[in-house]
Design a protein around this motif. Sequence first.
Motif, PDB file in Angstrom:
ATOM      1  N   ALA A  38      10.604   4.162 -48.551  1.00  0.00           N
ATOM      2  CA  ALA A  38      10.094   3.280 -49.603  1.00  0.00           C
ATOM      3  C   ALA A  38      10.674   1.886 -49.422  1.00  0.00           C
ATOM      4  N   ILE A  39       9.828   0.908 -49.633  1.00  0.00           N
ATOM      5  CA  ILE A  39      10.258  -0.485 -49.703  1.00  0.00           C
ATOM      6  C   ILE A  39       9.730  -1.041 -51.014  1.00  0.00           C
ATOM      7  N   VAL A  40      10.645  -1.515 -51.851  1.00  0.00           N
ATOM      8  CA  VAL A  40      10.272  -2.108 -53.129  1.00  0.00           C
ATOM      9  C   VAL A  40      10.636  -3.582 -53.072  1.00  0.00           C
ATOM     10  N   THR A  41       9.723  -4.426 -53.525  1.00  0.00           N
ATOM     11  CA  THR A  41       9.993  -5.859 -53.549  1.00  0.00           C
ATOM     12  C   THR A  41       9.730  -6.417 -54.938  1.00  0.00           C
ATOM     13  N   PHE A  42      10.423  -7.498 -55.222  1.00  0.00           N
ATOM     14  CA  PHE A  42      10.194  -8.255 -56.442  1.00  0.00           C
ATOM     15  C   PHE A  42      10.135  -9.715 -56.052  1.00  0.00           C
ATOM     16  N   THR A  43       9.151 -10.419 -56.568  1.00  0.00           N
ATOM     17  CA  THR A  43       9.062 -11.859 -56.367  1.00  0.00           C
ATOM     18  C   THR A  43       8.960 -12.512 -57.736  1.00  0.00           C
ATOM     19  N   GLY A  44       9.909 -13.393 -58.033  1.00  0.00           N
ATOM     20  CA  GLY A  44       9.897 -14.136 -59.288  1.00  0.00           C
ATOM     21  C   GLY A  44       9.259 -15.495 -59.080  1.00  0.00           C
ATOM     22  N   LEU A  45       8.439 -15.917 -60.037  1.00  0.00           N
ATOM     23  CA  LEU A  45       7.702 -17.177 -59.965  1.00  0.00           C
ATOM     24  C   LEU A  45       8.081 -18.093 -61.122  1.00  0.00           C
ATOM     25  N   VAL A  46       7.894 -19.388 -60.917  1.00  0.00           N
ATOM     26  CA  VAL A  46       8.095 -20.358 -61.994  1.00  0.00           C
ATOM     27  C   VAL A  46       6.923 -20.235 -62.962  1.00  0.00           C
ATOM     28  N   ARG A  47       7.238 -20.072 -64.253  1.00  0.00           N
ATOM     29  CA  ARG A  47       6.191 -20.014 -65.285  1.00  0.00           C
ATOM     30  C   ARG A  47       5.958 -21.402 -65.852  1.00  0.00           C
ATOM     31  N   ASP A  48       4.810 -21.583 -66.489  1.00  0.00           N
ATOM     32  CA  ASP A  48       4.533 -22.866 -67.144  1.00  0.00           C
ATOM     33  C   ASP A  48       4.942 -22.838 -68.616  1.00  0.00           C
ATOM     34  N   PHE A  49       5.746 -21.851 -68.984  1.00  0.00           N
ATOM     35  CA  PHE A  49       6.315 -21.753 -70.330  1.00  0.00           C
ATOM     36  C   PHE A  49       7.665 -21.073 -70.217  1.00  0.00           C
ATOM     37  N   ASN A  50       8.526 -21.316 -71.145  1.00  0.00           N
ATOM     38  CA  ASN A  50       9.804 -20.627 -71.253  1.00  0.00           C
ATOM     39  C   ASN A  50      10.410 -21.001 -72.591  1.00  0.00           C
ATOM     40  N   GLU A  51      11.397 -21.885 -72.605  1.00  0.00           N
ATOM     41  CA  GLU A  51      11.960 -22.328 -73.873  1.00  0.00           C
ATOM     42  C   GLU A  51      11.008 -23.267 -74.599  1.00  0.00           C
ATOM     43  N   THR A  52      10.092 -23.871 -73.869  1.00  0.00           N
ATOM     44  CA  THR A  52       9.006 -24.658 -74.457  1.00  0.00           C
ATOM     45  C   THR A  52       7.695 -24.154 -73.860  1.00  0.00           C
ATOM     46  N   PRO A  53       6.581 -24.385 -74.543  1.00  0.00           N
ATOM     47  CA  PRO A  53       5.300 -23.881 -74.036  1.00  0.00           C
ATOM     48  C   PRO A  53       4.656 -24.776 -72.981  1.00  0.00           C
ATOM     49  N   ASP A  54       5.345 -25.836 -72.571  1.00  0.00           N
ATOM     50  CA  ASP A  54       4.713 -26.809 -71.666  1.00  0.00           C
ATOM     51  C   ASP A  54       5.612 -27.168 -70.485  1.00  0.00           C
ATOM     52  N   VAL A  55       6.129 -26.156 -69.791  1.00  0.00           N
ATOM     53  CA  VAL A  55       6.991 -26.395 -68.634  1.00  0.00           C
ATOM     54  C   VAL A  55       6.153 -26.989 -67.503  1.00  0.00           C
ATOM     55  N   THR A  56       6.613 -28.127 -66.979  1.00  0.00           N
ATOM     56  CA  THR A  56       5.901 -28.790 -65.877  1.00  0.00           C
ATOM     57  C   THR A  56       6.645 -28.652 -64.554  1.00  0.00           C
ATOM     58  N   GLY A  57       7.882 -28.206 -64.609  1.00  0.00           N
ATOM     59  CA  GLY A  57       8.657 -28.026 -63.391  1.00  0.00           C
ATOM     60  C   GLY A  57      10.024 -27.450 -63.693  1.00  0.00           C
ATOM     61  N   LEU A  58      10.740 -27.133 -62.633  1.00  0.00           N
ATOM     62  CA  LEU A  58      12.046 -26.504 -62.748  1.00  0.00           C
ATOM     63  C   LEU A  58      12.926 -27.036 -61.626  1.00  0.00           C
ATOM     64  N   THR A  59      14.161 -27.371 -61.943  1.00  0.00           N
ATOM     65  CA  THR A  59      15.140 -27.730 -60.926  1.00  0.00           C
ATOM     66  C   THR A  59      16.217 -26.660 -60.937  1.00  0.00           C
ATOM     67  N   GLN A 117      15.109   1.471 -58.602  1.00  0.00           N
ATOM     68  CA  GLN A 117      16.289   1.254 -59.420  1.00  0.00           C
ATOM     69  C   GLN A 117      17.190   0.170 -58.830  1.00  0.00           C
ATOM     70  N   ALA A 118      17.391   0.205 -57.532  1.00  0.00           N
ATOM     71  CA  ALA A 118      18.253  -0.787 -56.896  1.00  0.00           C
ATOM     72  C   ALA A 118      17.658  -2.192 -57.012  1.00  0.00           C
ATOM     73  N   CYS A 119      16.362  -2.323 -56.862  1.00  0.00           N
ATOM     74  CA  CYS A 119      15.716  -3.627 -56.992  1.00  0.00           C
ATOM     75  C   CYS A 119      15.871  -4.154 -58.422  1.00  0.00           C
ATOM     76  N   ASP A 120      15.680  -3.295 -59.394  1.00  0.00           N
ATOM     77  CA  ASP A 120      15.844  -3.671 -60.799  1.00  0.00           C
ATOM     78  C   ASP A 120      17.291  -4.089 -61.081  1.00  0.00           C
ATOM     79  N   PHE A 121      18.239  -3.312 -60.573  1.00  0.00           N
ATOM     80  CA  PHE A 121      19.664  -3.619 -60.713  1.00  0.00           C
ATOM     81  C   PHE A 121      19.972  -4.995 -60.119  1.00  0.00           C
TER      82      PHE A 121
END
Length: 158
Positions: A38-59, A117-121
């Motif tokens: 088994a190979i499990v992968t996770f890819t996280g992406l920049v969202r256009d919302f988080n602490e505010t609903p209008d995120v335009t970028g992330l540093t 489980q390891a990927c989640d951890f």
Amino acid sequence: MTNIEATELDISVRVQQVPFAMDEGYESVLHQRSDIGAIVTFTGLVRDFNETPDVTGLTLEHYPGMTERTLIQIGEQACQRWELQAVRIVHRVGDLAPGDPIVRVLVASAHRREAFQACDFIMDYLKTQAPFWKKEHSRHGAYWVQERHADHQDAARW
């Protein structure tokens, strides 16, 4: 870009500003061993919302050297908890736009449950242990993202 590999375990981490491929690490793991089930992968992406609903970028900022060592340690902890054949972690830093990939975690194991489980951890520990700082940009200004209690609760379950 910084690339570090653990010598005893098959763990590789990279911290880089440039984008990575969505299949990052897959080929290097798949063709090295025949005991991977088994190979499990996770890819996280920049969202256009988080602490505010209008995120335009992330540093994303980090502490070079310390960050890579921490990522290796997180991979080692996962290998101590589960029987893993390989761990790959790629994390971006610098300026990112909504939709850009931030992090990619790949875990290879003989069995799917261990890989999941390891990927989640690893992701739970990345969120709470790795020295990254996020500054979100919105139409109303920039602000540093605060730690979330829920992330620490997720990590505490391990």
